[in-house]
Design a protein around this motif. Structure first.
Motif, PDB file in Angstrom:
ATOM      1  N   LEU A  43      50.002   9.760  -3.832  1.00  0.00           N
ATOM      2  CA  LEU A  43      51.206   9.154  -4.402  1.00  0.00           C
ATOM      3  C   LEU A  43      52.343  10.163  -4.526  1.00  0.00           C
ATOM      4  N   GLU A  44      52.018  11.393  -4.929  1.00  0.00           N
ATOM      5  CA  GLU A  44      53.053  12.411  -5.052  1.00  0.00           C
ATOM      6  C   GLU A  44      53.625  12.800  -3.693  1.00  0.00           C
ATOM      7  N   ARG A  45      52.763  12.794  -2.656  1.00  0.00           N
ATOM      8  CA  ARG A  45      53.276  13.080  -1.310  1.00  0.00           C
ATOM      9  C   ARG A  45      54.223  11.983  -0.839  1.00  0.00           C
ATOM     10  N   LEU A  46      54.028  10.771  -1.339  1.00  0.00           N
ATOM     11  CA  LEU A  46      54.910   9.653  -0.972  1.00  0.00           C
ATOM     12  C   LEU A  46      56.191   9.631  -1.797  1.00  0.00           C
ATOM     13  N   GLY A  47      56.340  10.574  -2.712  1.00  0.00           N
ATOM     14  CA  GLY A  47      57.572  10.653  -3.490  1.00  0.00           C
ATOM     15  C   GLY A  47      57.508  10.058  -4.873  1.00  0.00           C
ATOM     16  N   HIS A  48      56.316   9.672  -5.330  1.00  0.00           N
ATOM     17  CA  HIS A  48      56.172   9.120  -6.667  1.00  0.00           C
ATOM     18  C   HIS A  48      55.813  10.225  -7.665  1.00  0.00           C
ATOM     19  N   SER A  49      56.065   9.950  -8.925  1.00  0.00           N
ATOM     20  CA  SER A  49      55.737  10.890  -9.995  1.00  0.00           C
ATOM     21  C   SER A  49      54.569  10.326 -10.789  1.00  0.00           C
ATOM     22  N   VAL A  50      53.511  11.128 -10.936  1.00  0.00           N
ATOM     23  CA  VAL A  50      52.287  10.661 -11.587  1.00  0.00           C
ATOM     24  C   VAL A  50      51.935  11.589 -12.745  1.00  0.00           C
ATOM     25  N   MET A  51      51.715  10.993 -13.900  1.00  0.00           N
ATOM     26  CA  MET A  51      51.236  11.745 -15.064  1.00  0.00           C
ATOM     27  C   MET A  51      49.891  11.154 -15.485  1.00  0.00           C
ATOM     28  N   LEU A  52      48.907  12.013 -15.733  1.00  0.00           N
ATOM     29  CA  LEU A  52      47.560  11.588 -16.090  1.00  0.00           C
ATOM     30  C   LEU A  52      47.237  11.991 -17.523  1.00  0.00           C
ATOM     31  N   ILE A  53      46.731  11.031 -18.309  1.00  0.00           N
ATOM     32  CA  ILE A  53      46.218  11.294 -19.648  1.00  0.00           C
ATOM     33  C   ILE A  53      44.701  11.175 -19.583  1.00  0.00           C
ATOM     34  N   CYS A  54      43.990  12.213 -20.029  1.00  0.00           N
ATOM     35  CA  CYS A  54      42.534  12.249 -19.932  1.00  0.00           C
ATOM     36  C   CYS A  54      41.965  13.089 -21.069  1.00  0.00           C
ATOM     37  N   PRO A  55      40.637  13.128 -21.221  1.00  0.00           N
ATOM     38  CA  PRO A  55      40.046  13.870 -22.337  1.00  0.00           C
ATOM     39  C   PRO A  55      40.172  15.378 -22.190  1.00  0.00           C
ATOM     40  N   ASP A  56      40.058  16.033 -23.324  1.00  0.00           N
ATOM     41  CA  ASP A  56      40.002  17.486 -23.391  1.00  0.00           C
ATOM     42  C   ASP A  56      38.528  17.898 -23.364  1.00  0.00           C
ATOM     43  N   TYR A  57      38.169  18.786 -22.418  1.00  0.00           N
ATOM     44  CA  TYR A  57      36.781  19.222 -22.282  1.00  0.00           C
ATOM     45  C   TYR A  57      36.633  20.637 -22.857  1.00  0.00           C
ATOM     46  N   PRO A  58      35.536  20.899 -23.561  1.00  0.00           N
ATOM     47  CA  PRO A  58      35.381  22.214 -24.187  1.00  0.00           C
ATOM     48  C   PRO A  58      35.050  23.326 -23.204  1.00  0.00           C
ATOM     49  N   VAL A  59      34.472  22.995 -22.046  1.00  0.00           N
ATOM     50  CA  VAL A  59      34.034  24.014 -21.097  1.00  0.00           C
ATOM     51  C   VAL A  59      34.493  23.634 -19.697  1.00  0.00           C
ATOM     52  N   GLY A  60      34.957  24.636 -18.940  1.00  0.00           N
ATOM     53  CA  GLY A  60      35.274  24.435 -17.534  1.00  0.00           C
ATOM     54  C   GLY A  60      36.601  23.771 -17.251  1.00  0.00           C
ATOM     55  N   GLN A  61      37.415  23.574 -18.255  1.00  0.00           N
ATOM     56  CA  GLN A  61      38.681  22.854 -18.059  1.00  0.00           C
ATOM     57  C   GLN A  61      39.744  23.768 -17.469  1.00  0.00           C
ATOM     58  N   VAL A  62      40.503  23.248 -16.532  1.00  0.00           N
ATOM     59  CA  VAL A  62      41.602  23.989 -15.906  1.00  0.00           C
ATOM     60  C   VAL A  62      42.878  23.193 -16.111  1.00  0.00           C
ATOM     61  N   ASP A  63      43.857  23.793 -16.763  1.00  0.00           N
ATOM     62  CA  ASP A  63      45.129  23.113 -16.984  1.00  0.00           C
ATOM     63  C   ASP A  63      45.902  23.007 -15.675  1.00  0.00           C
ATOM     64  N   GLU A  64      46.528  21.862 -15.465  1.00  0.00           N
ATOM     65  CA  GLU A  64      47.319  21.660 -14.264  1.00  0.00           C
ATOM     66  C   GLU A  64      48.551  20.820 -14.606  1.00  0.00           C
ATOM     67  N   PRO A  65      49.630  20.968 -13.853  1.00  0.00           N
ATOM     68  CA  PRO A  65      50.857  20.215 -14.147  1.00  0.00           C
ATOM     69  C   PRO A  65      50.621  18.710 -14.046  1.00  0.00           C
ATOM     70  N   GLY A  66      51.266  17.978 -14.941  1.00  0.00           N
ATOM     71  CA  GLY A  66      51.170  16.528 -14.900  1.00  0.00           C
ATOM     72  C   GLY A  66      49.910  15.951 -15.502  1.00  0.00           C
ATOM     73  N   VAL A  67      49.094  16.779 -16.159  1.00  0.00           N
ATOM     74  CA  VAL A  67      47.851  16.310 -16.792  1.00  0.00           C
ATOM     75  C   VAL A  67      47.930  16.615 -18.283  1.00  0.00           C
ATOM     76  N   LEU A  68      47.855  15.579 -19.091  1.00  0.00           N
ATOM     77  CA  LEU A  68      47.896  15.718 -20.544  1.00  0.00           C
ATOM     78  C   LEU A  68      46.511  15.478 -21.107  1.00  0.00           C
ATOM     79  N   ARG A  69      45.948  16.479 -21.763  1.00  0.00           N
ATOM     80  CA  ARG A  69      44.605  16.393 -22.329  1.00  0.00           C
ATOM     81  C   ARG A  69      44.675  15.929 -23.787  1.00  0.00           C
ATOM     82  N   ILE A  70      43.824  14.959 -24.128  1.00  0.00           N
ATOM     83  CA  ILE A  70      43.742  14.426 -25.479  1.00  0.00           C
ATOM     84  C   ILE A  70      42.450  14.907 -26.120  1.00  0.00           C
ATOM     85  N   ARG A  71      42.525  15.311 -27.377  1.00  0.00           N
ATOM     86  CA  ARG A  71      41.312  15.780 -28.050  1.00  0.00           C
ATOM     87  C   ARG A  71      40.257  14.680 -28.022  1.00  0.00           C
TER      88      ARG A  71
END
Length: 274
Positions: A89-117
């Motif tokens: 979708l981003e390659r097609l020119g759309h803007s995507v924001m993802l809301i997902c859980p916050d993981y205690p181990v192995g998590q990597v922060d990335e642009p456009g991803v909002l982690r919820i406790r």
């Protein structure tokens, strides 16, 4: 009864009182620090998302809000599908924001991803459960983003929060039905007959599918199964794609591998002839 004597304000505190007050102060400070960090991450994510959408996304692109109960580092088909569709979708020119859980181990922060406790799911150490109230509390910030669409990927907290946010923000809600849950629910609820669980899973799927505006099925078989359930929500089949770049290799590594293989074969032949 004799009245209990109140200690004087000028009298020194006992060691127990000092320890209790210190523990209380440290606890409050830690709580405030964690709250400030969560608010800072939220503000940073929303700011980066706004900047990216205004500088990189063309005017014709849509602003899509995805919500899911699972994402990397949790490895499964849903996480892979979300990553694939976000990238496409981003390659097609759309803007995507993802809301997902916050993981205690192995998590990597990335642009456009909002982690919820989140908290651990009972009996399932790999998955996490987001807090519904924290998702709903994002409504004012999400309204300022002016999204065009909410895309839900899982039928748990993400589904109910996505439907509620869609009503509050006046946005259409689309969901991808990734999993045929009637085939899996008995792994989590073992004490009930499988026939009852299959029926309950079908009824819950129909109820949730009827709450949204449109459905995405990853296969024709999944779409036909939902139709048999009695789902009347408009649906479209959109298979999860594969990254073709992952299957492309340069000639140089192939040549090196061939050379190593030939060398090993010559050495084995020499050893056998001795």
């Amino acid at each position: 009864m004799p009245q209990r004597r109140r200690p004087s304000l000028n009298s020194p505190l006992s060691d127990q009182e000092v320890a209790a007050l210190t523990q209380l102060a440290n606890g409050n400070a830690l709580h405030l620090q964690r709250k400030a960090e969560r608010e800072a991450r939220l503000a940073s994510t929303l700011t980066l998302h706004s900047a990216a959408s205004t500088t990189e996304t063309p005017l014709s692109g849509m602003k899509i809000l995805m919500i899911s109960d699972v994402y990397f580092p949790r490895v499964n088909g849903v996480s892979t599908s979300i990553a694939s569709f976000r990238s496409a979708l981003e390659r097609l020119g759309h803007s995507v924001m993802l809301i997902c859980p916050d993981y205690p181990v192995g998590q990597v922060d990335e642009p456009g991803v909002l982690r919820i406790r989140s908290r651990q799911v009972p009996g399932d150490p790999e998955d996490r459960m987001m807090r519904y109230r924290d998702l709903i509390a994002l409504a004012p910030q999400l309204a300022a983003e002016a999204f065009d669409l909410i895309h839900v990927h899982t039928p748990f907290t993400a589904h109910y929060a996505g439907v509620a946010l869609g009503r509050r923000l006046g946005l259409p809600v689309v969901a991808t039905y990734h999993t045929l849950f009637e085939e899996y629910v008995h792994h989590y609820i073992r004490w009930l007959p499988r026939r009852w669980l299959r029926l309950a899973a079908r009824r819950l799927s129909v109820h949730q599918c009827q709450q949204i505006d449109a459905l995405v099925a990853p296969s024709r078989a999944m779409q036909e199964a939902l139709t048999r359930y009695g789902v009347t929500t408009p649906s479209t089949v959109i298979p999860t794609g594969l990254s073709l770049e992952s299957f492309c290799h340069s000639q140089e590594p192939r040549m090196i591998a061939t050379f190593v293989l030939i060398t090993i074969c010559l050495q084995m032949r020499a050893c056998c002839s001795m």
